[in-house]
Motif scaffolding. Structure first.
Motif, PDB file in Angstrom:
ATOM      1  N   GLU A 145      -1.422 -24.044 -15.673  1.00 28.13           N
ATOM      2  CA  GLU A 145      -2.732 -23.593 -16.157  1.00 28.13           C
ATOM      3  C   GLU A 145      -2.605 -22.386 -17.089  1.00 28.13           C
ATOM      4  OE1 GLU A 145      -5.148 -22.930 -12.706  1.00 28.13           O
ATOM      5  OE2 GLU A 145      -5.428 -25.082 -12.365  1.00 28.13           O
ATOM      6  N   GLY A 146      -1.403 -21.852 -17.211  1.00 26.56           N
ATOM      7  CA  GLY A 146      -1.203 -20.752 -18.158  1.00 26.56           C
ATOM      8  C   GLY A 146      -0.941 -19.401 -17.506  1.00 26.56           C
ATOM      9  N   TYR A 147      -0.987 -19.320 -16.184  1.00 24.53           N
ATOM     10  CA  TYR A 147      -0.671 -18.048 -15.513  1.00 24.53           C
ATOM     11  C   TYR A 147       0.832 -17.810 -15.624  1.00 24.53           C
ATOM     12  CZ  TYR A 147      -5.361 -18.145 -13.644  1.00 24.53           C
ATOM     13  OH  TYR A 147      -6.723 -18.161 -13.544  1.00 24.53           O
ATOM     14  N   GLU A 148       1.201 -16.580 -15.950  1.00 22.44           N
ATOM     15  CA  GLU A 148       2.630 -16.265 -16.012  1.00 22.44           C
ATOM     16  C   GLU A 148       3.042 -15.658 -14.684  1.00 22.44           C
ATOM     17  OE1 GLU A 148       3.128 -13.851 -19.551  1.00 22.44           O
ATOM     18  OE2 GLU A 148       1.830 -15.311 -20.584  1.00 22.44           O
ATOM     19  N   ILE A 149       3.953 -16.336 -14.024  1.00 26.33           N
ATOM     20  CA  ILE A 149       4.378 -15.891 -12.688  1.00 26.33           C
ATOM     21  C   ILE A 149       5.896 -15.849 -12.670  1.00 26.33           C
ATOM     22  CG2 ILE A 149       4.327 -16.416 -10.211  1.00 26.33           C
ATOM     23  CD1 ILE A 149       1.698 -18.056 -10.920  1.00 26.33           C
ATOM     24  N   GLU A 150       6.407 -14.669 -12.396  1.00 24.08           N
ATOM     25  CA  GLU A 150       7.857 -14.537 -12.327  1.00 24.08           C
ATOM     26  C   GLU A 150       8.298 -14.804 -10.888  1.00 24.08           C
ATOM     27  OE1 GLU A 150       9.184 -10.780 -13.989  1.00 24.08           O
ATOM     28  OE2 GLU A 150      11.195 -11.185 -13.145  1.00 24.08           O
ATOM     29  N   ALA A 151       9.361 -15.597 -10.746  1.00 31.66           N
ATOM     30  CA  ALA A 151       9.904 -15.846  -9.403  1.00 31.66           C
ATOM     31  C   ALA A 151      11.300 -15.246  -9.360  1.00 31.66           C
ATOM     32  CB  ALA A 151       9.960 -17.342  -9.135  1.00 31.66           C
ATOM     33  N   ARG A 152      11.549 -14.399  -8.354  1.00 30.45           N
ATOM     34  CA  ARG A 152      12.868 -13.764  -8.277  1.00 30.45           C
ATOM     35  C   ARG A 152      13.427 -13.951  -6.868  1.00 30.45           C
ATOM     36  NH1 ARG A 152      12.996  -7.708 -10.340  1.00 30.45           N
ATOM     37  NH2 ARG A 152      12.427  -8.596 -12.353  1.00 30.45           N
ATOM     38  N   PRO A 153      14.699 -14.414  -6.776  1.00 31.50           N
ATOM     39  CA  PRO A 153      15.266 -14.618  -5.436  1.00 31.50           C
ATOM     40  C   PRO A 153      15.198 -13.332  -4.615  1.00 31.50           C
ATOM     41  CG  PRO A 153      16.765 -15.392  -7.164  1.00 31.50           C
ATOM     42  CD  PRO A 153      15.642 -14.722  -7.846  1.00 31.50           C
ATOM     43  N   ARG A 154      14.864 -13.468  -3.385  1.00 33.03           N
ATOM     44  CA  ARG A 154      14.739 -12.376  -2.409  1.00 33.03           C
ATOM     45  C   ARG A 154      13.536 -11.446  -2.644  1.00 33.03           C
ATOM     46  NH1 ARG A 154      19.960 -13.154  -2.926  1.00 33.03           N
ATOM     47  NH2 ARG A 154      20.221 -11.530  -4.505  1.00 33.03           N
ATOM     48  N   ALA A 155      13.009 -11.418  -3.882  1.00 32.85           N
ATOM     49  CA  ALA A 155      11.856 -10.539  -4.129  1.00 32.85           C
ATOM     50  C   ALA A 155      10.545 -11.314  -3.973  1.00 32.85           C
ATOM     51  CB  ALA A 155      11.939  -9.943  -5.527  1.00 32.85           C
TER      52      ALA A 155
ATOM     53  N   GLU B  40      -6.414 -21.228  -5.234  1.00 32.23           N
ATOM     54  CA  GLU B  40      -7.202 -20.023  -5.515  1.00 32.23           C
ATOM     55  C   GLU B  40      -6.742 -18.876  -4.619  1.00 32.23           C
ATOM     56  OE1 GLU B  40      -8.582 -23.025  -5.007  1.00 32.23           O
ATOM     57  OE2 GLU B  40      -9.196 -23.402  -7.082  1.00 32.23           O
ATOM     58  N   ALA B  41      -6.414 -19.203  -3.357  1.00 33.79           N
ATOM     59  CA  ALA B  41      -5.989 -18.166  -2.410  1.00 33.79           C
ATOM     60  C   ALA B  41      -4.641 -17.579  -2.843  1.00 33.79           C
ATOM     61  CB  ALA B  41      -5.894 -18.754  -1.006  1.00 33.79           C
ATOM     62  N   VAL B  42      -3.734 -18.442  -3.315  1.00 37.58           N
ATOM     63  CA  VAL B  42      -2.428 -17.956  -3.804  1.00 37.58           C
ATOM     64  C   VAL B  42      -2.658 -17.012  -4.983  1.00 37.58           C
ATOM     65  CG1 VAL B  42      -0.238 -18.636  -4.860  1.00 37.58           C
ATOM     66  CG2 VAL B  42      -1.226 -20.052  -3.046  1.00 37.58           C
ATOM     67  N   LEU B  43      -3.546 -17.447  -5.882  1.00 35.90           N
ATOM     68  CA  LEU B  43      -3.836 -16.620  -7.055  1.00 35.90           C
ATOM     69  C   LEU B  43      -4.420 -15.271  -6.646  1.00 35.90           C
ATOM     70  CD1 LEU B  43      -3.951 -16.378 -10.141  1.00 35.90           C
ATOM     71  CD2 LEU B  43      -6.182 -17.508 -10.082  1.00 35.90           C
ATOM     72  N   ARG B  44      -5.317 -15.309  -5.662  1.00 32.87           N
ATOM     73  CA  ARG B  44      -5.930 -14.049  -5.204  1.00 32.87           C
ATOM     74  C   ARG B  44      -4.871 -13.091  -4.672  1.00 32.87           C
ATOM     75  NH1 ARG B  44     -10.440 -16.998  -3.676  1.00 32.87           N
ATOM     76  NH2 ARG B  44      -9.623 -17.409  -1.607  1.00 32.87           N
ATOM     77  N   LEU B  45      -3.923 -13.636  -3.897  1.00 34.33           N
ATOM     78  CA  LEU B  45      -2.853 -12.787  -3.349  1.00 34.33           C
ATOM     79  C   LEU B  45      -1.991 -12.195  -4.463  1.00 34.33           C
ATOM     80  CD1 LEU B  45      -1.302 -14.469  -0.181  1.00 34.33           C
ATOM     81  CD2 LEU B  45      -2.452 -12.261  -0.363  1.00 34.33           C
ATOM     82  N   LEU B  46      -1.681 -13.038  -5.445  1.00 32.18           N
ATOM     83  CA  LEU B  46      -0.862 -12.557  -6.567  1.00 32.18           C
ATOM     84  C   LEU B  46      -1.595 -11.455  -7.325  1.00 32.18           C
ATOM     85  CD1 LEU B  46       0.538 -15.950  -7.909  1.00 32.18           C
ATOM     86  CD2 LEU B  46       1.868 -14.132  -6.836  1.00 32.18           C
ATOM     87  N   LYS B  47      -2.885 -11.645  -7.496  1.00 28.11           N
ATOM     88  CA  LYS B  47      -3.674 -10.641  -8.224  1.00 28.11           C
ATOM     89  C   LYS B  47      -3.755  -9.338  -7.440  1.00 28.11           C
ATOM     90  CE  LYS B  47      -6.660 -13.346 -11.217  1.00 28.11           C
ATOM     91  NZ  LYS B  47      -8.021 -13.847 -11.462  1.00 28.11           N
ATOM     92  N   LYS B  48      -3.904  -9.474  -6.119  1.00 30.05           N
ATOM     93  CA  LYS B  48      -3.988  -8.287  -5.259  1.00 30.05           C
ATOM     94  C   LYS B  48      -2.711  -7.462  -5.355  1.00 30.05           C
ATOM     95  CE  LYS B  48      -5.161  -7.551  -0.604  1.00 30.05           C
ATOM     96  NZ  LYS B  48      -5.171  -8.225   0.692  1.00 30.05           N
ATOM     97  N   ASN B  49      -1.602  -8.167  -5.583  1.00 31.01           N
ATOM     98  CA  ASN B  49      -0.296  -7.488  -5.661  1.00 31.01           C
ATOM     99  C   ASN B  49       0.159  -7.295  -7.102  1.00 31.01           C
ATOM    100  OD1 ASN B  49       1.043  -7.260  -2.805  1.00 31.01           O
ATOM    101  ND2 ASN B  49      -0.221  -9.083  -2.859  1.00 31.01           N
TER     102      ASN B  49
END
Ligand code: ATP
Length: 325
Positions: free
Chosen positions: A43-53, A3-12
């Motif tokens: 769970e269905g969240y779309e999260i892009e992962a990019r090297p260095r970003a 949940e904390a990871v999700l909160r951070l992602l949402k904040k950003n």
């Protein structure tokens, strides 16, 4: 932690956040972060992962996850603490009843994306396809006499009709005792399951099924003429978690008003929103049916039916079905 990871992602939202920043904020390893990201994706969240970003949240699924329901919720007890989420379940009533029997807090909520054994009143089937509707059960412990408890379904009818209206613009009317209709078709069913002693309520499980994102073809043939969904009415998909939150907030408002100030105001709103008063109706019980004029409801929610012979018949909701004729 997830949940904390999700909160951070949402904040950003709209930007990448580096793995390192997440690690620092949450005091966990990169491997742990990666695992949580994977679970969120499942769970269905779309999260892009990019090297260095790093990571960026690019899509939130239409699921009634507790984290989504709770986001910014303004209630004090209703749906505020424990929310149990199931992808599929026979019926939300059973786990809610089990939690209540174990002594859970008031406001504990069970939600499901699908019910395989959803029930309406009198054991009737409530059709509950996955990700289309909202299926929820709420544990309540009102400090009232058991014979007052039936008012809770009326309170919920008012609360949900107004929440639906606020969120979607749909003007749902109340059909006695506890269905919400739009243009004569059912969009929501509400029922309560009471456990009580002679003079006190142990708990009450309030359940509701809301047809949110059903398409016409999602309903079985025998329901097509009598059921509708919010999406069918508005041509727009409903954000189900947001609607659940609005329903919980609205319910808490009206429930608290009842406990603090009594039932009077709520009853007048109920009458205002009713589509089955001051009209001809047909009443069915198990072995009898008769026609009359739905004249009023009394303080206990009983229907006052004017019969053709002029007599006034008082009907409690338990064993009775009503058709507007
Ligand atoms: P009614 O008087 O409309 O027959 P009721 O109020 O006595 O119904 P409920 O428990 O509210 O009964 O609802 C159960 C009935 O609603 C079912 O018998 C079926 O006709 C209808 N129904 C079942 N699933 C849905 C649904 N998802 N949307 C709308 N109506 C439904």
């Amino acid at each position: 932690m997830k949940e904390a990871v999700l909160r951070l992602l949402k904040k950003n939202r709209g930007a990448f956040i580096s793995g390192e920043d997440i690690c620092k904020s949450l005091q966990v390893t990169r491997t742990a972060i990666w695992k949580h990201i994977q679970v969120l994706r499942e769970e269905g969240y779309e999260i892009e992962a990019r090297p260095r970003a790093g990571y960026q949240l690019t899509g939130i699924p239409d699921r009634i996850y507790p984290e989504e329901i709770k986001e910014g919720i303004k209630t004090r007890t209703i749906g505020r603490n424990k929310i149990f989420h199931f992808s599929t379940l026979s019926s939300t009533t059973e786990p809610a009843r089990e939690e209540a029997q174990k002594g859970c807090e008031e406001g504990t909520l069970v939600v499901a994306e699908e019910q395989t054994g959803g029930r309406g009143r009198l054991g009737r089937v409530w059709y509950s396809p996955q990700y289309k509707g909202i299926f929820l059960s709420l544990v309540l412990k009102p400090p009232v006499n058991p014979n007052e408890a039936s008012k809770v379904t009326m309170i919920a009818s008012v609360a949900l009709a107004l929440a639906i209206n606020k969120e979607t613009g749909v003007a749902a009317g109340i059909k006695w005792p506890n269905d919400l209709l739009v243009h004569g078709k059912k969009v929501c069913g509400i029922l309560a399951d009471l456990s009580a002693e002679l003079d006190r309520v142990n708990y009450l499980v309030l359940s509701a099924g809301i047809n949110a994102n059903h398409e016409p073809e999602d309903f079985p043939d025998d329901l097509k003429n009598n059921a509708t969904s919010l999406k069918i009415e508005t041509w727009r998909p409903v954000e189900r978690a947001k609607l659940v939150r609005a329903c919980l907030e609205s319910f808490e408002h009206w429930y608290t008003l009842w406990l603090d100030q009594g039932f009077g105001t709520i009853l007048s709103y109920w009458k205002e929103l009713s589509v089955s008063l001051n009209c001809p109706v047909r009443i069915h019980t198990l072995n009898k049916s008769w026609d009359g004029w739905a004249e009023d409801v009394d303080e206990d929610g009983a229907l006052l039916l004017r019969l053709p012979n002029g007599q006034l018949q008082r009907l409690v909701s338990g064993e009775v079905s009503l058709r507007i004729t």
